[in-house]
Write an enzyme that holds these catalytic residues in place. Structure first.
Site, mmCIF file in Angstrom:
data_model
loop_
_atom_site.group_PDB
_atom_site.id
_atom_site.type_symbol
_atom_site.label_atom_id
_atom_site.label_comp_id
_atom_site.label_asym_id
_atom_site.label_seq_id
_atom_site.Cartn_x
_atom_site.Cartn_y
_atom_site.Cartn_z
ATOM 1 N N ASN A 297 -33.722 -51.653 -9.529
ATOM 2 C CA ASN A 297 -33.897 -50.312 -9.260
ATOM 3 C C ASN A 297 -32.784 -49.566 -8.736
ATOM 4 O O ASN A 297 -32.847 -48.324 -7.977
ATOM 5 C CB ASN A 297 -35.147 -49.739 -8.648
ATOM 6 C CG ASN A 297 -35.540 -48.324 -8.873
ATOM 7 O OD1 ASN A 297 -36.304 -47.803 -7.864
ATOM 8 N ND2 ASN A 297 -35.364 -47.546 -9.866
ATOM 9 N N CYS B 2 -29.404 -49.921 -10.795
ATOM 10 C CA CYS B 2 -28.655 -49.576 -11.782
ATOM 11 C C CYS B 2 -29.233 -48.915 -12.972
ATOM 12 O O CYS B 2 -28.967 -47.702 -13.292
ATOM 13 C CB CYS B 2 -27.896 -50.835 -12.129
ATOM 14 S SG CYS B 2 -26.710 -51.500 -10.976
ATOM 15 N N ARG B 3 -29.898 -49.822 -14.051
ATOM 16 C CA ARG B 3 -30.218 -49.132 -15.245
ATOM 17 C C ARG B 3 -31.523 -48.139 -15.276
ATOM 18 O O ARG B 3 -31.434 -47.323 -15.963
ATOM 19 C CB ARG B 3 -31.013 -50.302 -16.145
ATOM 20 C CG ARG B 3 -29.848 -51.306 -16.342
ATOM 21 C CD ARG B 3 -30.221 -52.615 -16.876
ATOM 22 N NE ARG B 3 -30.672 -53.421 -15.890
ATOM 23 C CZ ARG B 3 -31.268 -54.757 -16.001
ATOM 24 N NH1 ARG B 3 -31.721 -55.198 -17.333
ATOM 25 N NH2 ARG B 3 -31.961 -55.452 -15.044
ATOM 26 N N SER B 4 -32.573 -48.398 -14.241
ATOM 27 C CA SER B 4 -33.877 -47.361 -14.384
ATOM 28 C C SER B 4 -33.236 -46.181 -13.382
ATOM 29 O O SER B 4 -33.905 -44.961 -14.060
ATOM 30 C CB SER B 4 -34.975 -48.069 -13.708
ATOM 31 O OG SER B 4 -35.004 -48.832 -12.495
ATOM 32 N N CYS C 238 -36.624 -51.275 -14.119
ATOM 33 C CA CYS C 238 -35.592 -52.688 -14.207
ATOM 34 C C CYS C 238 -35.814 -53.618 -13.322
ATOM 35 O O CYS C 238 -36.960 -53.482 -12.524
ATOM 36 C CB CYS C 238 -34.010 -52.035 -14.054
ATOM 37 S SG CYS C 238 -33.637 -51.191 -12.821
ATOM 38 N N ASP D 58 -28.464 -56.113 -17.962
ATOM 39 C CA ASP D 58 -27.735 -55.753 -16.670
ATOM 40 C C ASP D 58 -26.398 -55.662 -16.262
ATOM 41 O O ASP D 58 -25.483 -56.591 -16.773
ATOM 42 C CB ASP D 58 -28.536 -57.162 -15.823
ATOM 43 C CG ASP D 58 -28.362 -56.915 -14.227
ATOM 44 O OD1 ASP D 58 -27.789 -56.042 -14.069
ATOM 45 O OD2 ASP D 58 -29.098 -57.732 -13.583
HETATM 46 P P1 4NP Z 1 -30.865 -53.214 -12.087
HETATM 47 O O1 4NP Z 1 -29.425 -54.151 -11.999
HETATM 48 O O2 4NP Z 1 -31.864 -54.058 -12.434
HETATM 49 O O3 4NP Z 1 -30.241 -52.552 -13.454
HETATM 50 O O4 4NP Z 1 -31.069 -52.156 -10.793
HETATM 51 C C1 4NP Z 1 -29.524 -55.180 -10.774
HETATM 52 C C2 4NP Z 1 -29.341 -54.767 -9.405
HETATM 53 C C3 4NP Z 1 -29.313 -55.765 -8.388
HETATM 54 C C4 4NP Z 1 -29.410 -57.029 -8.693
HETATM 55 C C5 4NP Z 1 -29.601 -57.332 -9.929
HETATM 56 C C6 4NP Z 1 -29.877 -56.590 -11.000
HETATM 57 N N1 4NP Z 1 -29.436 -58.061 -7.835
HETATM 58 O O5 4NP Z 1 -29.609 -59.286 -7.901
HETATM 59 O O6 4NP Z 1 -29.216 -57.625 -6.632
#
Ligand code: 4NP
Length: 159
Positions: free
Chosen positions: A12, A14-16, A9, A129
């Protein structure tokens, strides 16, 4: 033979890592842990070394799923080290494909595909996201990932 999967994702956190945890949970339940190597990574490097987001971990724990991973950024070696790279949204897919382009056209690189292509119940094209949204977003991510992970495992254990 061990099948090597990398979930990707943006951050790294939340989703992955949730996809990794859901897939590991399924493997354990089915006694298949020794047949797979599973990891996750982000296309961005802002959260490297951090555990999964507290809200994502709490939502997963409510379903009995532990998220053990620490964030890392995807690197070129991943394309040779993994069999499949599963991306969460269209931006991730483009970023991963663009990175793979640096290695040229090689037949020994990981297959890159959207995670939602393995969903059987949901028709969503992306795992959205959840970072800036509310609690419901984390639940929806897990609903999608449980569907996609079981479809993926079914595909990979079919033969
Ligand atoms: P992820 O979510 O891609 O599912 O881990 C996010 C985590 C942090 C951020 C964006 C998306 N960020 O902008 O910090």
């Amino acid at each position: 033979m061990t099948q090597k999967l990398l979930f990707v994702c943006l951050g790294n956190i939340c989703r992955s890592p949730a996809a990794e945890g859901v897939f590991l949970h399924l493997l354990e339940a089915r006694g298949l842990s020794n047949q797979f190597l599973v990891d996750s990574a982000g296309t961005g490097g802002w959260h490297v070394g951090n555990p999964a987001d507290r809200r994502m971990r709490a939502a997963a724990e409510r379903r009995g799923i532990h998220l053990p991973s620490r964030a890392r950024q995807i690197e070129l070696a991943d394309f040779g080290n993994f069999d499949r790279i599963l991306t969460m949204d269209d931006d991730n897919l483009q970023a991963v494909r663009s990175l793979a382009g640096e290695l040229g056209a090689r037949s020994d690189l990981a297959l890159v595909e959207p995670m939602t292509s393995h969903c059987r119940r949901f028709s969503d094209k992306e795992v959205p996201d959840p970072y800036y949204g509310g609690e419901q977003g984390f639940e929806h991510v897990l609903d999608l990932l449980e569907d996609a992970c079981s479809g993926l495992l079914e595909t990979l254990t079919r033969d």
